[in-house]
Design a protein around this motif. Structure first.
Motif, mmCIF file in Angstrom:
data_model
loop_
_atom_site.group_PDB
_atom_site.id
_atom_site.type_symbol
_atom_site.label_atom_id
_atom_site.label_comp_id
_atom_site.label_asym_id
_atom_site.label_seq_id
_atom_site.Cartn_x
_atom_site.Cartn_y
_atom_site.Cartn_z
ATOM 1 N N ALA A 153 0.834 -1.204 0.000
ATOM 2 C CA ALA A 153 0.000 0.000 0.000
ATOM 3 C C ALA A 153 0.871 1.257 0.000
ATOM 4 N N TYR A 154 1.939 1.254 0.821
ATOM 5 C CA TYR A 154 2.789 2.441 0.910
ATOM 6 C C TYR A 154 3.576 2.653 -0.377
ATOM 7 N N GLY A 155 4.125 1.565 -0.911
ATOM 8 C CA GLY A 155 4.873 1.684 -2.159
ATOM 9 C C GLY A 155 4.001 2.182 -3.299
ATOM 10 N N ASN A 156 2.776 1.652 -3.384
ATOM 11 C CA ASN A 156 1.852 2.082 -4.434
ATOM 12 C C ASN A 156 1.479 3.557 -4.263
ATOM 13 N N ALA A 157 1.269 3.970 -2.989
ATOM 14 C CA ALA A 157 0.928 5.361 -2.728
ATOM 15 C C ALA A 157 2.082 6.289 -3.122
ATOM 16 N N LEU A 158 3.322 5.891 -2.831
ATOM 17 C CA LEU A 158 4.478 6.692 -3.225
ATOM 18 C C LEU A 158 4.552 6.849 -4.742
ATOM 19 N N ILE A 159 4.294 5.777 -5.445
ATOM 20 C CA ILE A 159 4.346 5.824 -6.913
ATOM 21 C C ILE A 159 3.283 6.775 -7.450
ATOM 22 N N LYS A 160 2.079 6.691 -6.899
ATOM 23 C CA LYS A 160 1.010 7.576 -7.364
ATOM 24 C C LYS A 160 1.333 9.041 -7.047
ATOM 25 N N CYS A 161 1.905 9.303 -5.857
ATOM 26 C CA CYS A 161 2.317 10.671 -5.518
ATOM 27 C C CYS A 161 3.410 11.161 -6.470
ATOM 28 N N GLY A 162 4.350 10.263 -6.766
ATOM 29 C CA GLY A 162 5.429 10.628 -7.683
ATOM 30 C C GLY A 162 4.920 10.957 -9.074
ATOM 31 N N GLU A 163 3.968 10.160 -9.562
ATOM 32 C CA GLU A 163 3.407 10.433 -10.884
ATOM 33 C C GLU A 163 2.693 11.784 -10.909
ATOM 34 N N THR A 164 2.001 12.106 -9.815
ATOM 35 C CA THR A 164 1.321 13.400 -9.742
ATOM 36 C C THR A 164 2.323 14.545 -9.709
ATOM 37 N N GLN A 165 3.407 14.382 -8.944
ATOM 38 C CA GLN A 165 4.429 15.420 -8.895
ATOM 39 C C GLN A 165 5.057 15.649 -10.273
ATOM 40 N N LYS A 166 5.255 14.583 -11.031
ATOM 41 C CA LYS A 166 5.823 14.737 -12.363
ATOM 42 C C LYS A 166 4.848 15.455 -13.297
ATOM 43 N N ARG A 167 3.551 15.205 -13.119
ATOM 44 C CA ARG A 167 2.552 15.925 -13.922
ATOM 45 C C ARG A 167 2.559 17.414 -13.565
ATOM 46 N N ILE A 168 2.726 17.721 -12.268
ATOM 47 C CA ILE A 168 2.831 19.123 -11.854
ATOM 48 C C ILE A 168 4.092 19.749 -12.444
ATOM 49 N N ASP A 216 -7.358 14.551 -7.835
ATOM 50 C CA ASP A 216 -7.312 13.165 -8.319
ATOM 51 C C ASP A 216 -6.442 12.305 -7.417
ATOM 52 N N LEU A 217 -5.287 12.853 -6.982
ATOM 53 C CA LEU A 217 -4.397 12.098 -6.095
ATOM 54 C C LEU A 217 -5.081 11.826 -4.767
ATOM 55 N N GLN A 218 -5.780 12.814 -4.232
ATOM 56 C CA GLN A 218 -6.480 12.634 -2.959
ATOM 57 C C GLN A 218 -7.517 11.513 -3.053
ATOM 58 N N LYS A 219 -8.231 11.457 -4.187
ATOM 59 C CA LYS A 219 -9.220 10.394 -4.377
ATOM 60 C C LYS A 219 -8.536 9.028 -4.461
ATOM 61 N N GLN A 220 -7.388 8.983 -5.149
ATOM 62 C CA GLN A 220 -6.659 7.720 -5.266
ATOM 63 C C GLN A 220 -6.137 7.243 -3.918
ATOM 64 N N LEU A 221 -5.593 8.179 -3.126
ATOM 65 C CA LEU A 221 -5.096 7.795 -1.805
ATOM 66 C C LEU A 221 -6.242 7.388 -0.882
ATOM 67 N N GLY A 222 -7.409 8.005 -1.048
ATOM 68 C CA GLY A 222 -8.553 7.657 -0.215
ATOM 69 C C GLY A 222 -9.098 6.274 -0.498
ATOM 70 N N SER A 223 -8.724 5.690 -1.662
ATOM 71 C CA SER A 223 -9.219 4.358 -2.009
ATOM 72 C C SER A 223 -8.391 3.244 -1.400
ATOM 73 N N PHE A 224 -7.254 3.589 -0.756
ATOM 74 C CA PHE A 224 -6.428 2.562 -0.119
ATOM 75 C C PHE A 224 -7.116 2.049 1.145
ATOM 76 N N PRO A 225 -6.782 0.775 1.591
ATOM 77 C CA PRO A 225 -7.364 0.254 2.830
ATOM 78 C C PRO A 225 -7.105 1.183 3.997
ATOM 79 N N SER A 226 -8.106 1.393 4.832
ATOM 80 C CA SER A 226 -7.994 2.367 5.924
ATOM 81 C C SER A 226 -7.859 1.696 7.277
ATOM 82 N N THR A 227 -7.329 0.477 7.339
ATOM 83 C CA THR A 227 -7.109 -0.206 8.612
ATOM 84 C C THR A 227 -5.621 -0.443 8.797
ATOM 85 N N PHE A 228 -5.176 -0.400 10.018
ATOM 86 C CA PHE A 228 -3.776 -0.631 10.360
ATOM 87 C C PHE A 228 -3.689 -1.894 11.225
#
Length: 307
Positions: free
Chosen positions: A54-69, A188-200
């Motif tokens: 989950a963390y690795g996938n979230a980092l990748i999605k954040c990175g892709e968004t930063q590159k788009r910015i 869009d990134l916020q929506k993607q991160l919100g779709s990750f499992p929310s339990t620890f």
């Protein structure tokens, strides 16, 4: 114009490099900007953690968004340079220089005319008076001709103002597009991160039968961010307060590039280490900084005090 260039490219070294390549009529080498660099580092870190986590996938999605910015930032710089900075620079280095030159010539012609009239008033002998009258007629003619040239150039200023008004409007629209794109990317990134499992998962020392409490990921991130910000601010504030209350100096690392607004300030480069100290009566948001023989005011928010 200079401050617009600073806004579009905060790094003074990069601006100097672009200026040199422009004067050499060569294309500057393409380099990744800060958002693109951050995005690439995030993607690399995400791949190291594992895209399946989950963390690795979230980092990748954040990175892709930063590159788009970063891509949007590059487009803003290019559009602003073409539609705003280049026309303004061409006017300042072309028409404005011509107008300034002609106005200076007009002033010199006026001084020549005034001098000729003064000599005419002082002329006593008929021959001297005739020569002075001839000189007045010549200088008057030259002054009138130069005044007409200057008048025509100044009349063209109104059309130049209208052109630069359109250029300014293009610059504002480019900024609107850039900020709207960045806002949409982050939504869009916020929506993607919100779709990750929310339990620890519970700690290893807890019983497996203990129910796992469901926690909202955004709320945890917000709480953690607030806690870190509070701790960081308290540390920085206490360090600054201690420095201001003492007469000593401290070493500080520069967090971001900073261009001095006037001669009383000191320009800074990110990651350099300078000496800072406080003087009585100084604004609470500033410290005095020293780098070798150079010194000046520096903003506290750009510094990290070192132990």
């Amino acid at each position: 114009m200079k401050q617009t260039e600073v806004l579009l490219q905060p790094n003074p070294n990069a601006r100097i490099e672009e200026f040199v390549y422009e004067k050499l009529d060569r294309k500057a080498p393409s380099r990744m900007n800060n958002p693109e660099l951050l995005g690439q580092y995030m993607i690399d870190a995400g791949n190291e953690f594992g895209p399946g986590t989950a963390y690795g996938n979230a980092l990748i999605k954040c990175g892709e968004t930063q590159k788009r910015i970063g891509t949007a930032d590059r487009e803003l710089i290019q559009t602003s340079a073409i539609n705003f900075l280049t026309p303004l620079r061409n006017f300042i280095e072309g028409d404005y220089k011509t107008i300034t030159k002609e106005r200076k010539l007009l002033q010199n012609k006026r001084l020549d005319l005034d001098a000729a009239k003064t000599r005419l008033k002082k002329a006593k002998v008929a021959e001297a008076r005739a020569a002075s009258e001839q000189e007045v007629r010549i200088t008057q003619s030259e002054f009138d001709r130069q005044a007409e040239i200057t008048r025509l150039l100044l009349e063209g200023i109104s059309s130049t103002h209208a052109h630069h008004l359109r250029c300014l409007n293009d610059f504002v629209e480019a900024q609107m597009t850039y900020y709207a794109q960045c806002y949409q990317y982050m939504l869009d990134l916020q929506k993607q991160l919100g779709s990750f499992p929310s339990t620890f998962l519970s700690n290893n020392n807890q019983s497996s039968s203990t129910p796992v409490q469901s926690v909202s990921a955004p709320s945890v991130l917000a709480s953690a961010s607030a806690s870190l910000t509070s701790v960081s601010n308290s540390i920085v504030t206490s360090g600054i307060s201690e420095l201001k209350s003492s007469s000593g100096s401290r070493k500080a690392r520069v967090l971001y590039d900073y261009d001095a607004a006037n001669s009383s300030e000191l320009s800074l480069l990110a990651d350099e280490v300078i000496t800072v100290y406080s003087i009585p009566g100084m604004d609470s948001d500033w410290l005095m900084g020293e780098r070798g023989n150079q010194k000046g005011k520096v903003p506290i928010t750009y510094l990290e005090l070192l132990n």
